[in-house]
Design a protein around this motif. Structure first.
Motif, PDB file in Angstrom:
ATOM      1  N   HIS A 116      35.706  34.989  40.504  1.00  0.00           N
ATOM      2  CA  HIS A 116      37.014  35.558  40.854  1.00  0.00           C
ATOM      3  C   HIS A 116      37.978  34.438  41.215  1.00  0.00           C
ATOM      4  CE1 HIS A 116      34.779  35.244  44.678  1.00  0.00           C
ATOM      5  NE2 HIS A 116      35.945  34.767  45.105  1.00  0.00           N
ATOM      6  N   HIS A 118      41.422  32.700  43.288  1.00  0.00           N
ATOM      7  CA  HIS A 118      42.291  32.580  44.452  1.00  0.00           C
ATOM      8  C   HIS A 118      43.512  31.749  44.066  1.00  0.00           C
ATOM      9  CE1 HIS A 118      39.309  34.090  47.387  1.00  0.00           C
ATOM     10  NE2 HIS A 118      38.426  33.490  46.603  1.00  0.00           N
ATOM     11  N   GLU A 122      41.587  27.848  47.974  1.00  0.00           N
ATOM     12  CA  GLU A 122      41.166  28.065  49.362  1.00  0.00           C
ATOM     13  C   GLU A 122      40.764  26.736  49.991  1.00  0.00           C
ATOM     14  OE1 GLU A 122      38.468  31.685  49.345  1.00  0.00           O
ATOM     15  OE2 GLU A 122      40.316  32.275  50.391  1.00  0.00           O
ATOM     16  N   HIS A 135      35.878  30.999  42.041  1.00  0.00           N
ATOM     17  CA  HIS A 135      34.593  30.995  42.750  1.00  0.00           C
ATOM     18  C   HIS A 135      33.548  31.700  41.896  1.00  0.00           C
ATOM     19  CE1 HIS A 135      36.765  30.603  46.885  1.00  0.00           C
ATOM     20  NE2 HIS A 135      36.559  29.437  46.309  1.00  0.00           N
ATOM     21  N   THR A 202      34.568  33.716  52.163  1.00  0.00           N
ATOM     22  CA  THR A 202      35.943  33.471  52.627  1.00  0.00           C
ATOM     23  C   THR A 202      36.704  34.776  52.817  1.00  0.00           C
ATOM     24  OG1 THR A 202      36.904  33.279  50.414  1.00  0.00           O
ATOM     25  CG2 THR A 202      35.987  31.264  51.391  1.00  0.00           C
TER      26      THR A 202
HETATM   27 ZN   LIG Z   1      36.430  33.550  46.655  1.00  0.00          ZN
END
Ligand SMILES: [Zn+2]
Length: 252
Positions: A116, A118, A122, A135, A202
């Motif tokens: 997925h 971000h 992050e 990730h 996270t």
């Molecule tokens: Zn993630």
């Protein structure tokens, strides 16, 4: 005059005390709480309903002060090509990876479950964010996670993302499926160097069950590909958490 002063004093004392009474009204109803990234759902508020989010081994972190470790080895991935299965879960765009692909760590199989996105990244590397981070989430039979993070920088169009970047599910619960076969190995940078440390999910519940591998070398995606993802995922990056003395090791 003296009476007036006392009245004013009384009024001032009441005004000063009032905020502490009001705080009682702000107690969060965790049954009704939805976590997110903005306003009353932002990552400061996660702590009210998810105790682990206040732990000492949280992710993401700023990757700085890392040191090489000769005991580390290149990541051993055995990824299969799978059909495209994307879902917008309200927090990110997630690719549900058909079972059968593994990352081997010290002889233990961690199955790739999903990856997925971000926006922006992050993790930060010596204080610097990248515009996007993917990730790749792997899980072993015991439920431990190994997550591989790959940074994206703006540049050439990304051929792997091109397989679905014009069909991103825009709203919560939207799907996109295609029989086109893709291999997550094509998401990884050509150079295998990485940083590794022990951390957490996270997102809530922030469980501290993750061995992180953040690839040192970013891959590229076009500004349009990154902007199109950001237009859907918005700013879905948790604030950087304290390293609290955790060791960050490097494989080069
Ligand atoms: Zn993630």
């Amino acid at each position: 005059m003296k009476t007036l002063h006392l009245l004013l004093l009384g009024f001032l004392v009441t005004s000063v005390l009032a905020p502490s009474c009001k705080e009682d009204e702000d107690v969060v109803d965790c049954d009704a709480y939805h976590w997110g990234y903005e306003g009353e759902e932002d990552d400061d508020t996660w702590l009210n309903c998810y105790a682990d989010c206040d732990g000492q081994s949280q992710s993401p972190i700023d990757i700085a002060g890392s040191s090489p470790d000769a005991a580390l080895a290149a990541l051993e991935t055995h990824y299969e090509a799978v059909p495209i299965e994307l879902i917008n879960n309200g927090h990110t765009v997630e690719f549900e990876y058909e079972a059968g692909s593994v990352l081997k760590l010290n002889g233990v199989d961690f199955t790739l479950a999903q990856f997925h996105f971000h926006t922006e990244s992050e993790h930060t590397i010596i204080g610097t964010h990248y515009p996007m981070e993917v990730h790749l989430v792997h899980k072993n039979a015991a439920g431990d996670l190994a997550v591989v993070g790959v940074m994206f920088e703006e540049g050439a169009e990304n051929a792997f993302l091109k397989n679905f970047s014009d069909h991103l599910p825009a709203s919560k619960d939207d799907h996109y499926s295609s029989s086109t076969l893709v291999n997550a190995g094509d998401l990884l940078p050509p150079v295998g160097a990485y940083y590794t440390y022990s951390g957490s999910l996270t997102t809530p519940p922030c469980s501290e069950i993750v061995t992180w591998f953040v690839m040192k070398t970013p891959v590229q995606a076009s500004s349009t590909q990154i902007q199109n993802m950001h237009a859907i995922t918005h700013d879905n990056n948790r604030s950087v958490q304290g390293a609290n003395g955790r060791a960050i090791k490097e494989y080069n």
